[in-house]
Design a protein around this motif. Structure first.
Motif, mmCIF file in Angstrom:
data_model
loop_
_atom_site.group_PDB
_atom_site.id
_atom_site.type_symbol
_atom_site.label_atom_id
_atom_site.label_comp_id
_atom_site.label_asym_id
_atom_site.label_seq_id
_atom_site.Cartn_x
_atom_site.Cartn_y
_atom_site.Cartn_z
ATOM 1 N N LEU A 4 0.860 -1.171 0.000
ATOM 2 C CA LEU A 4 0.000 0.000 0.000
ATOM 3 C C LEU A 4 0.901 1.227 0.000
ATOM 4 O O LEU A 4 2.008 1.197 0.535
ATOM 5 N N PHE A 5 0.430 2.297 -0.602
ATOM 6 C CA PHE A 5 1.207 3.521 -0.671
ATOM 7 C C PHE A 5 0.584 4.567 0.245
ATOM 8 O O PHE A 5 -0.647 4.640 0.357
ATOM 9 N N TYR A 6 1.428 5.346 0.893
ATOM 10 C CA TYR A 6 0.919 6.336 1.832
ATOM 11 C C TYR A 6 1.607 7.680 1.629
ATOM 12 O O TYR A 6 2.689 7.776 1.067
ATOM 13 N N ASP A 7 0.917 8.698 2.125
ATOM 14 C CA ASP A 7 1.463 10.043 2.153
ATOM 15 C C ASP A 7 1.029 10.662 3.477
ATOM 16 O O ASP A 7 0.029 10.249 4.074
ATOM 17 N N ARG A 8 1.791 11.642 3.923
ATOM 18 C CA ARG A 8 1.451 12.418 5.117
ATOM 19 C C ARG A 8 1.219 13.853 4.662
ATOM 20 O O ARG A 8 2.038 14.402 3.925
ATOM 21 N N ILE A 9 0.107 14.422 5.107
ATOM 22 C CA ILE A 9 -0.176 15.803 4.718
ATOM 23 C C ILE A 9 -0.567 16.619 5.946
ATOM 24 O O ILE A 9 -1.174 16.098 6.890
ATOM 25 N N ALA A 10 -0.232 17.882 5.905
ATOM 26 C CA ALA A 10 -0.600 18.796 6.981
ATOM 27 C C ALA A 10 -2.052 19.228 6.789
ATOM 28 O O ALA A 10 -2.538 19.337 5.664
ATOM 29 N N SER A 11 -2.729 19.436 7.905
ATOM 30 C CA SER A 11 -4.081 19.992 7.862
ATOM 31 C C SER A 11 -4.244 20.909 9.066
ATOM 32 O O SER A 11 -3.460 20.821 10.018
ATOM 33 N N PRO A 12 -5.255 21.756 9.058
ATOM 34 C CA PRO A 12 -5.478 22.655 10.195
ATOM 35 C C PRO A 12 -5.826 21.905 11.490
ATOM 36 O O PRO A 12 -5.773 22.502 12.565
ATOM 37 N N ILE A 13 -6.174 20.632 11.386
ATOM 38 C CA ILE A 13 -6.568 19.877 12.582
ATOM 39 C C ILE A 13 -5.639 18.697 12.848
ATOM 40 O O ILE A 13 -6.010 17.755 13.544
ATOM 41 N N GLY A 14 -4.462 18.751 12.301
ATOM 42 C CA GLY A 14 -3.464 17.725 12.567
ATOM 43 C C GLY A 14 -3.003 17.030 11.304
ATOM 44 O O GLY A 14 -3.675 17.063 10.270
ATOM 45 N N GLU A 15 -1.830 16.406 11.414
ATOM 46 C CA GLU A 15 -1.273 15.690 10.269
ATOM 47 C C GLU A 15 -2.138 14.475 9.934
ATOM 48 O O GLU A 15 -2.621 13.778 10.812
ATOM 49 N N ILE A 16 -2.298 14.249 8.628
ATOM 50 C CA ILE A 16 -3.171 13.184 8.121
ATOM 51 C C ILE A 16 -2.340 12.177 7.343
ATOM 52 O O ILE A 16 -1.436 12.543 6.591
ATOM 53 N N LEU A 17 -2.688 10.905 7.520
ATOM 54 C CA LEU A 17 -2.119 9.818 6.732
ATOM 55 C C LEU A 17 -3.125 9.437 5.659
ATOM 56 O O LEU A 17 -4.301 9.201 5.951
ATOM 57 N N VAL A 18 -2.672 9.374 4.423
ATOM 58 C CA VAL A 18 -3.477 8.979 3.274
ATOM 59 C C VAL A 18 -2.875 7.668 2.773
ATOM 60 O O VAL A 18 -1.682 7.608 2.501
ATOM 61 N N VAL A 19 -3.695 6.610 2.656
ATOM 62 C CA VAL A 19 -3.194 5.308 2.216
ATOM 63 C C VAL A 19 -4.014 4.850 1.019
ATOM 64 O O VAL A 19 -5.255 4.912 1.045
ATOM 65 N N VAL A 20 -3.315 4.396 -0.038
ATOM 66 C CA VAL A 20 -4.009 3.933 -1.234
ATOM 67 C C VAL A 20 -3.675 2.471 -1.526
ATOM 68 O O VAL A 20 -2.583 1.987 -1.239
ATOM 69 N N ASP A 21 -4.678 1.807 -2.070
ATOM 70 C CA ASP A 21 -4.566 0.423 -2.537
ATOM 71 C C ASP A 21 -4.868 0.473 -4.026
ATOM 72 O O ASP A 21 -6.008 0.731 -4.422
ATOM 73 N N GLY A 22 -3.849 0.283 -4.845
ATOM 74 C CA GLY A 22 -4.050 0.485 -6.278
ATOM 75 C C GLY A 22 -4.351 1.952 -6.490
ATOM 76 O O GLY A 22 -3.620 2.821 -6.026
ATOM 77 N N SER A 23 -5.459 2.248 -7.139
ATOM 78 C CA SER A 23 -5.833 3.650 -7.346
ATOM 79 C C SER A 23 -6.987 4.074 -6.432
ATOM 80 O O SER A 23 -7.628 5.090 -6.675
ATOM 81 N N TYR A 24 -7.241 3.296 -5.387
ATOM 82 C CA TYR A 24 -8.342 3.582 -4.466
ATOM 83 C C TYR A 24 -7.819 4.041 -3.119
ATOM 84 O O TYR A 24 -6.880 3.450 -2.568
ATOM 85 N N LEU A 25 -8.441 5.056 -2.562
ATOM 86 C CA LEU A 25 -8.144 5.471 -1.200
ATOM 87 C C LEU A 25 -8.703 4.402 -0.264
ATOM 88 O O LEU A 25 -9.894 4.083 -0.322
ATOM 89 N N CYS A 26 -7.861 3.813 0.563
ATOM 90 C CA CYS A 26 -8.345 2.756 1.465
ATOM 91 C C CYS A 26 -8.240 3.148 2.927
ATOM 92 O O CYS A 26 -8.809 2.469 3.785
ATOM 93 N N SER A 27 -7.537 4.243 3.223
ATOM 94 C CA SER A 27 -7.445 4.701 4.605
ATOM 95 C C SER A 27 -7.091 6.176 4.627
ATOM 96 O O SER A 27 -6.276 6.642 3.832
ATOM 97 N N LEU A 28 -7.721 6.896 5.536
ATOM 98 C CA LEU A 28 -7.408 8.289 5.794
ATOM 99 C C LEU A 28 -7.628 8.497 7.276
ATOM 100 O O LEU A 28 -8.726 8.269 7.778
#
Length: 174
Positions: A4-28
């Motif tokens: 699975l591929f992930y990214d970390r992004i900043a947000s006004p309410i805390g850092e977010i983890l974005v995880v994808v399975d293929g081309s689908y978002l599977c976790s946030l």
């Protein structure tokens, strides 16, 4: 082993983890909820490996656009939630709640044809693997109270206010 591929992004309410399975978002999820997120991912994928990918499929950018006020930026993100048929029905119903509105667990239960299953809807809401994109924060208690949110009630309140929901006095319920 599932990669699975992930990214970390900043947000006004805390850092977010974005995880994808293929081309689908599977976790946030928020990084301070990473243990919960990993438990849900391990339940779904017995063996997994997370590999960093900057802005997978542009989803990180879309999520940042949401925080910048482009509420429709999340609409076209394809999700893969896993879960039971019932859970998938609930999560699909959540995606139909318009920005700036709220609804109740009972209303969602009725919408999916199971009007007495409001507690099961609440339990499913708590297991939502792709919060914000599948907007479980837009569901409140029947008495118009803010109820549980895996990321914390202050984040739920912030998200609703960000979308224009007024939280003073009685909430307007869809």
């Amino acid at each position: 082993m599932k990669e699975l591929f992930y990214d970390r992004i900043a947000s006004p309410i805390g850092e977010i983890l974005v995880v994808v399975d293929g081309s689908y978002l599977c976790s946030l999820d928020f990084t301070d909820c990473e243990q919960r997120m990993m438990a849900l991912l391990r339940r779904r994928y017995a063996s997994l490996q997370l590999t960093h990918m900057a802005d997978p499929y542009g989803y990180s950018s879309r999520i940042q656009a949401y925080f910048a006020g482009d509420y429709s930026s999340l609409d076209e993100i394809p999700v893969s939630t896993g879960g039971t048929t019932f859970q998938q029905q609930v999560w699909q119903a959540l995606r139909t709640i318009p920005v700036g509105t709220i609804t109740t667990y009972g209303t969602i239960a009725a919408q999916i044809g199971k009007p007495i299953a409001y507690r099961a809807v609440g339990a499913t809401n708590a297991l939502n693997p792709v919060g914000i994109v599948v907007p479980c924060h837009r569901v409140i208690g029947a008495n118009a109270s803010l109820t549980g949110y895996a990321g914390g009630l202050e984040r739920k309140r912030w998200l609703l206010q960000h979308e224009g929901v007024l939280l003073q006095n009685k909430l307007m319920v869809q």
